[in-house]
Each structure stands twice: as structure tokens, then as C-alpha cells.
Design an enzyme around this catalytic site. Structure first.
Site, PDB file in Angstrom:
ATOM      1  CG  ASP A  94       5.927   3.522   0.687  1.00 16.84           C
ATOM      2  OD1 ASP A  94       6.288   4.130   1.713  1.00 16.84           O
ATOM      3  OD2 ASP A  94       4.738   3.347   0.385  1.00 16.84           O
ATOM      4  CE1 TYR A 109      -3.642   2.598   0.763  1.00 15.75           C
ATOM      5  CE2 TYR A 109      -2.197   3.354   2.520  1.00 15.75           C
ATOM      6  CZ  TYR A 109      -3.309   3.533   1.720  1.00 15.75           C
ATOM      7  OH  TYR A 109      -4.072   4.670   1.872  1.00 15.75           O
ATOM      8  CE  LYS A 113       2.545   5.425   8.241  1.00 20.72           C
ATOM      9  NZ  LYS A 113       1.139   5.628   8.576  1.00 20.72           N
TER      10      LYS A 113
HETATM   11  N1  HOZ Z   1      -3.326   3.710   6.142  1.00 24.21           N
HETATM   12  C1  HOZ Z   1      -2.969   3.705   7.515  1.00 24.21           C
HETATM   13  C2  HOZ Z   1      -2.439   2.410   7.953  1.00 24.21           C
HETATM   14  N2  HOZ Z   1      -1.677   1.670   7.042  1.00 24.21           N
HETATM   15  C3  HOZ Z   1      -4.131   4.051   8.375  1.00 24.21           C
HETATM   16  C4  HOZ Z   1      -4.117   5.459   8.738  1.00 24.21           C
HETATM   17  C5  HOZ Z   1      -5.185   5.881   9.718  1.00 24.21           C
HETATM   18  O1  HOZ Z   1      -6.264   5.323   9.720  1.00 24.21           O
HETATM   19  O2  HOZ Z   1      -4.936   6.792  10.472  1.00 24.21           O
END
Ligand code: HOZ
Length: 425
Positions: free
Chosen positions: A237, A142, A265
């Protein structure tokens, strides 16, 4: 104070699904989400007054624990001077120098506001640099929610059954070639079938949006040599893994140097930040030097830069990685021990402060393997942990994070809870 139940009822009326990011809705684990009013160290406090030991760590950024005094102080200092200038500011330069020092493959870096922007812009840059349109991604990885990358995606897209999102034009999706992770021959076939057409291979070097999957020995090196041989760029990534597993990310651990890296992050210290960077000759194609356009009103925002700089400096000063790995191993040991005692087949991939659990007897090497895990059993495990005050990611297809604040009583209690949750399944 409104309870979580009341807040969720209000949210459902005005926010799609009641949440601003899908996995938070708890749909795959059942029940409704709790609302958090404050967080400190390893603990979240909910609107209902519950205290939870948190293994989501705001999905990665909180490596020093929540609300770290040093990061808060850096934000407070920056705040005194103003919240946004819309001009270059000194923090951005410090941040760029710091990133280069920690991740030497990043000769130049452009700041943006999220991991999604970082990967989207890195892909555009790779296309601009190579003059090619196609990209390769791996099933279950992802890379945020831009059109080119929402094809066979992990995280919430997988959790909620939309790995290929509606709204992505078929013509865009055709430019994205998907191959299984840990399958070097599949990548070779993709290059052979698309000669001179692939701009880049993008990968989470340790995929962490499908549970956690680790690369087979030599797989990442194969990506590097195939990209070089075929004139494509290799994009790592490292939004999740950057600064989390080593100062220089997975590329430092695995000694594989990508052309471009996407970050996010931890470099925001808990504020919204992304970044992408790499070899100067590639990065210099970005506007205003070159024809690849990328921009942002809040890019390099002084508050976010100050928070991120404090987070990275703390990492440099404290070098927490061996300690975090020890905590990760504790959790892995507790989970494996409990599963063995219960006679439950499970895999517990762990690297440093990242771990997940798949309820399956087979080692998990790719998306197919992850999907063989029993997601319903995971949901029960999740709920049992939550009932006893331990918050894990609310999906079988996410990765849990540990912070430096989890040492001592928190890890002892969490291991006890996870052990009893497994034994009670
Ligand atoms: N896409 C995020 C985890 N892989 C989730 C982000 C969120 O819900 O804050």
C-alpha cells in the site's frame, strides 16, 4: 465570510461530527477544527483570516505545495474539454504509461477514485487470483475503510478508539489475520497456521497511519520471500509513500518488488484518485478480461488524470527528493534538539518528506510501541504549534508531510515554532 466557529456549528447539525473524515474533527487534540478557504504553497488560509504553515499537505498529495500553477493549468486545459465522458479518454493511457515508467513492477494498472478503493480492489484481485480467502495485515497499518481492512487499523480508526470498526461482520474480520509489524516470526506463524489459505499479505511498507514507523532491516525482504514461498501475493500500500519518497516509491528504495501496489494521493495532483496495479498476469484477471469485478463511473476522470499527470511530470523534471529530505532532516533536528534541551524523551522518525513525533523513550517498531507514546503531550504540542501558526496532523497517530514549497522562510519559521512549542511544554 462565516468564521470557523460558525461554520463548525452549522456543520455539526448536518454532517456527522461536523466533518467528512474523522481525524479532521480534532477530537484527540482538543478544540474545534478550523475551516480553510484557500491554500497556496506551504500555506493554508482559514475562514478566520489566519495563515498557517501546513504540514498536512492535504494528507500527502500536495508534494509540490498547494495550488501549484502547473497543476492548475493542466486542470484548466482539461476542464475546457469537459468534466467527465464515461468513456476511455487519452489521459488515462498517458497516466498508465507514466505509472509503469516510474514504478516498473506495475505492468498494468486500473484507475479508481480513492486509496480505499485501490486497496479493497487489490485484495479482491489477490483472492481471485489465488482462490484463497484469508489475508494478513499488520497491526496499526491503515488501508482505507473497506471491511476486510478495518481490523486493528490505524489513522482515524485508531485515533478515535475504533481500530476494529462496528459494522464489519465477524465473518469478514475472521478472514483477516493481524500480526505485529517488524515481527517476521509472527508472519511465519500465520503462514504455518493457515497452510494454503492466505491470499495476500498487505502492508504499508513504511507504516504512516500510526505515526511513522520504519521497517527493521530485512523485514520487507522477509515479507517478499515468505509470500513467494507460500504462494501468496505481496501487496504494497503505497498510497502515502508512492512518488513521495522516490519516483518509484518504497519498493524502489528498499529494492523489494511487490506483486500488487495500491496508489493514491500524489497521482491525483489534489483531485480524488486511486489506482492499483502489478504483474500483468494478475491484473488480467480483472473484468472485462477476467472474473474479478471492479468498476467506477468516474474512474480515469479527465480532470483528475490531467492533474495527476502534471504532478508526476513535475516530479520527473524536478527530482525534488534530496531537497525534501534536507527539509525533513531540518525538522527532525529541530524537534530532537528541542526535546533534548527540555529533557523530554521523544522519538522523531523521519524519511524524506515524512516525519512524526512520539513522546516516549523507546524506539517505536510497531503499534504497541506507538501506543506507549504520550498522546496527551502530543495534543499539547499540537495546540502550541497551531497557536503560533504551524499546522501539524491533528492526531498522535498520523504522519506529517513536507512539500517543495516549505523551503526558505517557511521551514525556518516552522522549526522556530516547533522548538518553542516543545520548550514550553
Ligand atoms: N485517513 C487520512 C489520514 N491517514 C485522513 C484523511 C482526511 O481526513 O482527509
Amino acid at each position: 465570510m462565516d468564521t470557523s466557529g460558525n461554520l463548525f456549528a452549522r456543520a455539526l447539525k448536518r454532517i456527522p461530527g461536523g466533518v467528512n473524515s474523522p481525524v479532521r474533527a480534532f477530537r484527540s487534540v482538543g478544540g474545534s477544527p478550523f475551516f480553510v478557504t484557500s491554500a497556496k504553497g506551504a500555506t493554508l488560509t482559514t475562514a478566520d483570516g489566519r495563515e498557517l504553515i501546513d504540514f498536512v499537505c492535504t494528507w500527502g498529495p500536495a508534494i509540490h505545495g498547494h495550488n501549484h500553477p502547473r497543476i492548475r493549468a493542466a486542470i484548466a486545459t482539461a476542464l475546457e474539454a469537459g468534466t467527465s465522458f464515461g468513456t476511455p479518454n487519452p489521459y488515462e493511457v498517458t497516466m498508465a504509461e507514466l505509472i509503469h515508467r516510474l514504478v516498473p513492477s506495475i505492468g498494468k494498472v486500473r484507475m479508481c477514485n480513492s486509496g480505499t478503493e485501490a486497496t479493497m480492489s487489490a485484495v479482491r484481485l489477490a483472492r481471485g487470483f489465488t482462490g484463497r480467502d484469508k489475508i494478513v495485515k499488520f497491526a496499526g497499518c491503515y488501508h482505507g475503510h473497506s471491511d476486510s481492512l478495518l481490523v486493528k487499523a490505524g489513522s482515524g480508526a485508531l485515533t478515535h478508539g475504533n481500530p476494529d470498526s462496528a459494522g464489519v461482520p465477524a465473518a469478514f474480520a475472521r478472514e483477516t489475520i493481524v500480526v505485529p509489524f517488524n515481527d517476521p516470526a509472527a508472519l511465519d506463524r500465520a503462514f504455518a497456521a493457515n497452510p494454503g489459505a492466505i491470499a495476500a499479505v498487505i502492508v504499508e511498507p513504511y507504516p504512516a497511519n500510526v505515526g511513522l514507523i520504519l521497517p527493521a532491516p530485512g523485514f520487507l525482504r522477509h515479507l517478499r520471500s515468505s509470500c513467494t514461498a507460500n504462494g501468496a501475493l505481496l501487496i504494497f500500500d503505497e498510497v502515502m509513500t508512492g512518488f513521495r519518497l522516490a519516483r518509484g516509491g518504497v519498493q524502489e528504495i528498499e529494492k523489494v518488488v511487490p506483486d500488487l501496489t495500491a496508489l493514491g494521493k500524489i497521482i491525483g495532483g489534489g483531485l480524488p484518485v486511486g489506482a492499483f496495479g502489478g504483474r500483468a498476469e494478475v491484473m488480467d484477471l480483472i473484468a472485462p478480461l477476467g472474473p474479478v469485478y471492479q468498476a467506477g463511473t468516474l474512474s480515469g476522470n479527465p480532470l483528475a488524470m490531467a492533474a495527476g499527470i502534471a504532478a508526476l511530470e513535475l516530479l520527473e523534471e524536478t527530482l525534488p527528493y534530496p531537497g525534501l529530505d534536507a527539509l525533513g532532516l531540518r525538522v527532525k533536528g529541530a524537534l530532537e534538539g528541542a526535546c533534548k534541551a527540555k529533557g523530554l524523551a521523544a522519538q522523531v522518525p523521519q524519511t524524506g518528506s515524512m516525519f512524526s513525533i512520539f513522546f516516549t523513550g523507546e524506539p517505536v517498531r510497531d503499534l504497541e510501541g506507538a501506543l506507549r507514546g504520550d498522546a496527551k503531550l502530543f495534543a499539547r504540542f499540537f495546540q502550541r504549534c497551531l497557536d503560533q501558526g504551524v499546522y501539524l496532523p491533528p492526531s498522535a497517530y498520523e504522519t506529517a508531510f513536507i512539500s517543495t514549497a516549505h523551503g526558505g522562510a517557511a521551514i525556518d519559521r516552522a522549526c522556530e515554532v516547533m522548538d518553542s512549542a516543545i520548550r514550553g511544554l
